[in-house]
Design a protein around this motif. Structure first.
Motif, PDB file in Angstrom:
ATOM      1  N   HIS A  50      -3.321  -9.746 -10.710  1.00 61.09           N
ATOM      2  CA  HIS A  50      -4.615  -9.380 -10.131  1.00 61.09           C
ATOM      3  C   HIS A  50      -4.442  -8.959  -8.674  1.00 61.09           C
ATOM      4  O   HIS A  50      -5.027  -7.972  -8.219  1.00 61.09           O
ATOM      5  CB  HIS A  50      -5.550 -10.595 -10.245  1.00 61.09           C
ATOM      6  CG  HIS A  50      -6.928 -10.356  -9.724  1.00 61.09           C
ATOM      7  ND1 HIS A  50      -7.757 -11.377  -9.324  1.00 61.09           N
ATOM      8  CD2 HIS A  50      -7.639  -9.214  -9.514  1.00 61.09           C
ATOM      9  CE1 HIS A  50      -8.911 -10.891  -8.904  1.00 61.09           C
ATOM     10  NE2 HIS A  50      -8.871  -9.582  -9.008  1.00 61.09           N
ATOM     11  N   HIS A  51      -3.599  -9.686  -7.950  1.00 59.71           N
ATOM     12  CA  HIS A  51      -3.415  -9.398  -6.537  1.00 59.71           C
ATOM     13  C   HIS A  51      -2.698  -8.067  -6.302  1.00 59.71           C
ATOM     14  O   HIS A  51      -2.889  -7.437  -5.263  1.00 59.71           O
ATOM     15  CB  HIS A  51      -2.654 -10.549  -5.869  1.00 59.71           C
ATOM     16  CG  HIS A  51      -3.457 -11.809  -5.820  1.00 59.71           C
ATOM     17  ND1 HIS A  51      -3.428 -12.739  -6.827  1.00 59.71           N
ATOM     18  CD2 HIS A  51      -4.333 -12.264  -4.894  1.00 59.71           C
ATOM     19  CE1 HIS A  51      -4.239 -13.733  -6.518  1.00 59.71           C
ATOM     20  NE2 HIS A  51      -4.803 -13.476  -5.368  1.00 59.71           N
ATOM     21  N   ALA A  52      -1.890  -7.643  -7.243  1.00 54.89           N
ATOM     22  CA  ALA A  52      -1.261  -6.327  -7.124  1.00 54.89           C
ATOM     23  C   ALA A  52      -2.314  -5.231  -7.187  1.00 54.89           C
ATOM     24  O   ALA A  52      -2.244  -4.231  -6.455  1.00 54.89           O
ATOM     25  CB  ALA A  52      -0.219  -6.133  -8.216  1.00 54.89           C
ATOM     26  N   LEU A  53      -3.315  -5.402  -8.057  1.00 58.46           N
ATOM     27  CA  LEU A  53      -4.416  -4.444  -8.116  1.00 58.46           C
ATOM     28  C   LEU A  53      -5.227  -4.491  -6.829  1.00 58.46           C
ATOM     29  O   LEU A  53      -5.585  -3.447  -6.261  1.00 58.46           O
ATOM     30  CB  LEU A  53      -5.312  -4.749  -9.317  1.00 58.46           C
ATOM     31  CG  LEU A  53      -6.595  -3.919  -9.457  1.00 58.46           C
ATOM     32  CD1 LEU A  53      -6.308  -2.430  -9.421  1.00 58.46           C
ATOM     33  CD2 LEU A  53      -7.330  -4.300 -10.736  1.00 58.46           C
ATOM     34  N   LEU A  54      -5.503  -5.691  -6.325  1.00 59.92           N
ATOM     35  CA  LEU A  54      -6.236  -5.811  -5.065  1.00 59.92           C
ATOM     36  C   LEU A  54      -5.482  -5.130  -3.924  1.00 59.92           C
ATOM     37  O   LEU A  54      -6.088  -4.506  -3.045  1.00 59.92           O
ATOM     38  CB  LEU A  54      -6.484  -7.280  -4.726  1.00 59.92           C
ATOM     39  CG  LEU A  54      -7.370  -8.081  -5.686  1.00 59.92           C
ATOM     40  CD1 LEU A  54      -7.587  -9.486  -5.150  1.00 59.92           C
ATOM     41  CD2 LEU A  54      -8.704  -7.379  -5.923  1.00 59.92           C
ATOM     42  N   SER A  55      -4.168  -5.243  -3.917  1.00 57.26           N
ATOM     43  CA  SER A  55      -3.367  -4.598  -2.874  1.00 57.26           C
ATOM     44  C   SER A  55      -3.504  -3.083  -2.939  1.00 57.26           C
ATOM     45  O   SER A  55      -3.589  -2.407  -1.899  1.00 57.26           O
ATOM     46  CB  SER A  55      -1.893  -4.993  -3.013  1.00 57.26           C
ATOM     47  OG  SER A  55      -1.706  -6.355  -2.726  1.00 57.26           O
ATOM     48  N   SER A  56      -3.533  -2.536  -4.143  1.00 58.51           N
ATOM     49  CA  SER A  56      -3.690  -1.091  -4.291  1.00 58.51           C
ATOM     50  C   SER A  56      -5.073  -0.636  -3.854  1.00 58.51           C
ATOM     51  O   SER A  56      -5.227   0.454  -3.281  1.00 58.51           O
ATOM     52  CB  SER A  56      -3.438  -0.685  -5.749  1.00 58.51           C
ATOM     53  OG  SER A  56      -2.081  -0.897  -6.096  1.00 58.51           O
ATOM     54  N   ILE A  57      -6.082  -1.466  -4.108  1.00 65.37           N
ATOM     55  CA  ILE A  57      -7.437  -1.158  -3.640  1.00 65.37           C
ATOM     56  C   ILE A  57      -7.466  -1.185  -2.112  1.00 65.37           C
ATOM     57  O   ILE A  57      -8.003  -0.289  -1.460  1.00 65.37           O
ATOM     58  CB  ILE A  57      -8.450  -2.154  -4.232  1.00 65.37           C
ATOM     59  CG1 ILE A  57      -8.535  -1.973  -5.758  1.00 65.37           C
ATOM     60  CG2 ILE A  57      -9.822  -1.988  -3.585  1.00 65.37           C
ATOM     61  CD1 ILE A  57      -9.262  -3.097  -6.474  1.00 65.37           C
ATOM     62  N   ALA A  58      -6.864  -2.219  -1.528  1.00 64.89           N
ATOM     63  CA  ALA A  58      -6.846  -2.348  -0.072  1.00 64.89           C
ATOM     64  C   ALA A  58      -6.098  -1.194   0.575  1.00 64.89           C
ATOM     65  O   ALA A  58      -6.457  -0.746   1.669  1.00 64.89           O
ATOM     66  CB  ALA A  58      -6.211  -3.679   0.324  1.00 64.89           C
ATOM     67  N   ARG A  59      -5.067  -0.695  -0.092  1.00 65.50           N
ATOM     68  CA  ARG A  59      -4.293   0.417   0.476  1.00 65.50           C
ATOM     69  C   ARG A  59      -5.180   1.646   0.669  1.00 65.50           C
ATOM     70  O   ARG A  59      -4.994   2.406   1.624  1.00 65.50           O
ATOM     71  CB  ARG A  59      -3.104   0.740  -0.425  1.00 65.50           C
ATOM     72  CG  ARG A  59      -2.110   1.695   0.222  1.00 65.50           C
ATOM     73  CD  ARG A  59      -0.866   1.879  -0.634  1.00 65.50           C
ATOM     74  NE  ARG A  59      -0.128   0.632  -0.732  1.00 65.50           N
ATOM     75  CZ  ARG A  59       0.020  -0.076  -1.861  1.00 65.50           C
ATOM     76  NH1 ARG A  59      -0.530   0.345  -2.985  1.00 65.50           N
ATOM     77  NH2 ARG A  59       0.698  -1.189  -1.859  1.00 65.50           N
ATOM     78  N   ARG A  60      -6.136   1.847  -0.215  1.00 66.06           N
ATOM     79  CA  ARG A  60      -7.073   2.960  -0.039  1.00 66.06           C
ATOM     80  C   ARG A  60      -7.844   2.797   1.278  1.00 66.06           C
ATOM     81  O   ARG A  60      -8.133   3.770   1.967  1.00 66.06           O
ATOM     82  CB  ARG A  60      -8.056   3.005  -1.207  1.00 66.06           C
ATOM     83  CG  ARG A  60      -7.462   3.414  -2.532  1.00 66.06           C
ATOM     84  CD  ARG A  60      -7.352   4.925  -2.657  1.00 66.06           C
ATOM     85  NE  ARG A  60      -6.961   5.301  -4.002  1.00 66.06           N
ATOM     86  CZ  ARG A  60      -7.811   5.518  -4.998  1.00 66.06           C
ATOM     87  NH1 ARG A  60      -9.122   5.406  -4.780  1.00 66.06           N
ATOM     88  NH2 ARG A  60      -7.375   5.841  -6.190  1.00 66.06           N
ATOM     89  N   GLY A  61      -8.196   1.558   1.603  1.00 67.76           N
ATOM     90  CA  GLY A  61      -8.884   1.308   2.855  1.00 67.76           C
ATOM     91  C   GLY A  61      -8.026   1.674   4.052  1.00 67.76           C
ATOM     92  O   GLY A  61      -8.510   2.282   5.017  1.00 67.76           O
ATOM     93  N   PHE A  62      -6.737   1.336   3.995  1.00 72.16           N
ATOM     94  CA  PHE A  62      -5.839   1.680   5.093  1.00 72.16           C
ATOM     95  C   PHE A  62      -5.664   3.195   5.220  1.00 72.16           C
ATOM     96  O   PHE A  62      -5.529   3.721   6.324  1.00 72.16           O
ATOM     97  CB  PHE A  62      -4.490   0.992   4.912  1.00 72.16           C
ATOM     98  CG  PHE A  62      -4.484  -0.434   5.365  1.00 72.16           C
ATOM     99  CD1 PHE A  62      -4.516  -0.761   6.711  1.00 72.16           C
ATOM    100  CD2 PHE A  62      -4.482  -1.470   4.439  1.00 72.16           C
ATOM    101  CE1 PHE A  62      -4.530  -2.072   7.135  1.00 72.16           C
ATOM    102  CE2 PHE A  62      -4.501  -2.793   4.854  1.00 72.16           C
ATOM    103  CZ  PHE A  62      -4.521  -3.100   6.199  1.00 72.16           C
ATOM    104  N   GLU A  63      -5.671   3.881   4.092  1.00 66.75           N
ATOM    105  CA  GLU A  63      -5.559   5.342   4.149  1.00 66.75           C
ATOM    106  C   GLU A  63      -6.774   5.947   4.844  1.00 66.75           C
ATOM    107  O   GLU A  63      -6.645   6.869   5.658  1.00 66.75           O
ATOM    108  CB  GLU A  63      -5.414   5.896   2.731  1.00 66.75           C
ATOM    109  CG  GLU A  63      -4.075   5.567   2.084  1.00 66.75           C
ATOM    110  CD  GLU A  63      -4.039   5.877   0.598  1.00 66.75           C
ATOM    111  OE1 GLU A  63      -5.097   6.321   0.054  1.00 66.75           O
ATOM    112  OE2 GLU A  63      -2.980   5.680  -0.027  1.00 66.75           O
ATOM    113  N   GLU A  64      -7.963   5.409   4.549  1.00 64.56           N
ATOM    114  CA  GLU A  64      -9.167   5.918   5.210  1.00 64.56           C
ATOM    115  C   GLU A  64      -9.166   5.561   6.689  1.00 64.56           C
ATOM    116  O   GLU A  64      -9.528   6.390   7.542  1.00 64.56           O
ATOM    117  CB  GLU A  64     -10.425   5.365   4.543  1.00 64.56           C
ATOM    118  CG  GLU A  64     -11.698   5.904   5.184  1.00 64.56           C
ATOM    119  CD  GLU A  64     -12.973   5.417   4.525  1.00 64.56           C
ATOM    120  OE1 GLU A  64     -14.053   5.694   5.085  1.00 64.56           O
ATOM    121  OE2 GLU A  64     -12.897   4.740   3.483  1.00 64.56           O
TER     122      GLU A  64
END
Length: 217
Positions: A50-64
């Motif tokens: 689950h946390h791997a998916l959360l990390s990928s979601i958070a990475r989108r935030g860092f890109e923005e």
């Protein structure tokens, strides 16, 4: 894009929408799978935890956030103006995207070795942003002179330490403003809109002055 990659990206897209509209507590695997129109076990094919998916979601935030930094710095003509722009972009993002902002910096949960297996580490998105601030702090010092940054008898911290303290101060400012605590302390009515207005700009400027010294000191 092949179907497997497409489904993986759709799961992340759904997670981004959820965290934006409902906050990090909404990011359950079952709910993400349901909204993506797949079985509740499907996310495990792409994200080992689950946390791997959360990390990928958070990475989108860092890109923005990175894109906002680039835009804020582009029009500035001095290191101090660039740092001011980046600082304001950081606080503005925190207020506009509160759910994503809350998720992005939980590296204790998102970036551990067991959660990152097979995934690009979230630190690869976080560290470059921090290093950008370190570089700007160092350039500000070079431009102003280290003697202006503190009392003559005080030790000047390395740029990375000063940048970390500056970041912590900005993060705290954003959180306390979002919670209404700073408005209460300053006896200020909340401004219209999410970005905080002139008073928040003054607070960001005061944070920079505290860590780098006033511009005209």
């Amino acid at each position: 894009m092949d179907p497997e990659s497409s489904l993986r990206e759709r799961l992340i897209d759904v997670g981004v929408d959820l965290v934006t509209t409902e906050g990090p507590a909404s990011l359950g695997l079952r709910e993400i799978a349901r909204r993506a129109g797949v079985s509740h076990g499907a996310p495990r094919r792409y994200f080992p935890t689950h946390h791997a998916l959360l990390s990928s979601i958070a990475r989108r935030g860092f890109e923005e956030l990175e894109a906002r930094f680039v835009a804020a710095i582009a029009g500035a003509t001095s290191p101090r103006a660039q740092l001011q722009g980046a600082a304001r972009a950081y606080v503005g993002y925190a207020l506009e995207c509160r759910g994503m902002f809350e998720l992005m910096f939980r590296h204790d949960l998102l970036d551990s070795e067991q959660h990152a297996a097979g995934e690009r580490r979230l630190r690869e998105s976080t560290v470059p942003l921090f290093e950008r601030i370190v570089v700007l702090v160092a350039r500000c010092r070079a431009e102003q002179g280290a003697a202006q940054q503190s009392r003559p008898d005080a030790a000047v911290p390395p740029p990375a330490v000063a940048a970390a303290a500056l970041w912590a101060n900005l993060h705290g400012t954003a959180q306390l403003w979002a919670w209404g605590s700073l408005q209460l302390a300053l006896d200020a009515a909340p401004p219209a809109g999410a970005t905080g207005g002139d008073q928040l700009d003054q607070l960001v400027a005061a944070v920079l002055d505290a860590h780098l010294g006033p511009v005209n000191s």
